[in-house]
Motif scaffolding. Structure first.
Motif, PDB file in Angstrom:
ATOM      1  N   HIS A 129       0.846  -1.205   0.000  1.00  0.00           N
ATOM      2  CA  HIS A 129       0.000   0.000   0.000  1.00  0.00           C
ATOM      3  C   HIS A 129       0.884   1.259   0.000  1.00  0.00           C
ATOM      4  O   HIS A 129       0.661   2.191  -0.778  1.00  0.00           O
ATOM      5  N   HIS A 179       4.048   7.623   5.667  1.00  0.00           N
ATOM      6  CA  HIS A 179       2.765   8.094   6.214  1.00  0.00           C
ATOM      7  C   HIS A 179       2.093   7.081   7.159  1.00  0.00           C
ATOM      8  O   HIS A 179       1.435   7.470   8.108  1.00  0.00           O
ATOM      9  N   ASP A 180       2.239   5.790   6.887  1.00  0.00           N
ATOM     10  CA  ASP A 180       1.626   4.761   7.740  1.00  0.00           C
ATOM     11  C   ASP A 180       2.675   3.998   8.561  1.00  0.00           C
ATOM     12  O   ASP A 180       2.404   2.884   9.033  1.00  0.00           O
ATOM     13  N   HIS A 222      -2.653  13.167   7.261  1.00  0.00           N
ATOM     14  CA  HIS A 222      -3.040  12.328   6.118  1.00  0.00           C
ATOM     15  C   HIS A 222      -4.377  11.609   6.276  1.00  0.00           C
ATOM     16  O   HIS A 222      -5.015  11.267   5.283  1.00  0.00           O
ATOM     17  N   ASP A 249      -3.112   8.679  -0.724  1.00  0.00           N
ATOM     18  CA  ASP A 249      -3.479   7.579   0.183  1.00  0.00           C
ATOM     19  C   ASP A 249      -4.807   6.944  -0.249  1.00  0.00           C
ATOM     20  O   ASP A 249      -5.026   5.747  -0.087  1.00  0.00           O
ATOM     21  N   ARG A 265      -5.924   0.420  -4.068  1.00  0.00           N
ATOM     22  CA  ARG A 265      -7.192   0.690  -3.375  1.00  0.00           C
ATOM     23  C   ARG A 265      -8.381   0.239  -4.220  1.00  0.00           C
ATOM     24  O   ARG A 265      -8.422   0.498  -5.417  1.00  0.00           O
TER      25      ARG A 265
HETATM   26 FE    FE Z   1      -2.264   4.805   4.054  1.00  0.00          FE
END
Ligand code: FE
Ligand code: GDP
Ligand code: FE
Ligand code: FE
Length: 192
Positions: free
Chosen positions: A26, A55-56, A114, A132, A138
């Motif tokens: 991802h 970001h994650d 985010h 994202d 996704r």
């Molecule tokens: Fe994410």
């Protein structure tokens, strides 16, 4: 910041070690989408890459660790009543700074915002927020529409994502974080 091939490889290694293979894929997808948006809208590709990759970073930390950070860093104790969805970006930025040595405030801010967005967002904040949502892996309902909008108008992509995320949260009766409402008021309702 000197973002050499070596810096990137070291960063990738640390990120991969911090998460499942699925989440790592991802993250790579978010980087791809973020680089496309940075190219399209004229943002720093280096910053877009680093922010996307990190970001994650903290998403798989325990609730206990996040609660400890809230206490240690003196965040408002109201934050204790939220959950991983809200903590992993907002507080994850602290871990990205401490553990990955990323100190660029514009990158840290994009990480913090985010999930919820904000009324005030920089180009980089918008890029990470939207990337994202539209990354190639996704399959949220409406993601094709979101991708098409993102190619044409980044602000409209922020609005589309915000509206659909809020509708989803209401549908499942999840608590809505105040910042998410602020994002809705500014970007969807276009309240001045
Ligand atoms: Fe994410
Ligand atoms: P991910 O980390 O790549 O899965 O994506 P995000 O960080 O954007 O979102 C994480 C989760 O937070 C998703 O399930 C969102 O629907 C959810 N989320 C976004 N805004 C809010 C909010 O205001 N309240 C709650 N409870 N969840 C939210
Ligand atoms: Fe996230
Ligand atoms: Fe998101």
């Amino acid at each position: 910041m000197h973002y050499s091939e070596e810096t990137r490889a070291t960063l990738l290694e640390k990120i991969q070690a911090a998460m499942s293979e699925k989440r790592f894929q991802h993250v790579l997808g978010v980087e791809k989408a973020a680089l496309f948006l940075a190219e399209t809208y004229g943002a720093s590709k280096e910053k877009a890459s680093v922010a996307a990759l990190t970001h994650d970073y903290a998403k798989e930390r325990s609730d206990e660790e996040f609660k400890q950070i809230i206490r240690d860093y003196g965040y408002d104790s109201d934050l204790l009543h939220w959950n991983n969805a809200i903590w992993h970006g907002l507080l994850g930025a602290e871990l990205v700074k401490q553990e990955l040595g990323i100190t660029d405030e514009s990158i840290l801010q994009a990480i913090r915002l985010h999930t919820t967005g904000a009324a005030q967002m920089t180009l980089l904040d918008k890029i990470i927020y939207v990337a994202d949502y539209i990354e190639p892996g996704r399959d949220i309902p409406g993601v094709e529409k979101a991708r098409a909008i993102a190619r044409e108008d980044l602000d409209e992509a922020v609005a589309y994502e915000t509206k659909h995320t809020l509708a989803h949260l209401i549908d499942i009766e999840a608590p809505v974080y105040p910042k998410t409402i602020e994002t809705y008021n500014r970007w969807v309702a276009k309240k001045e």
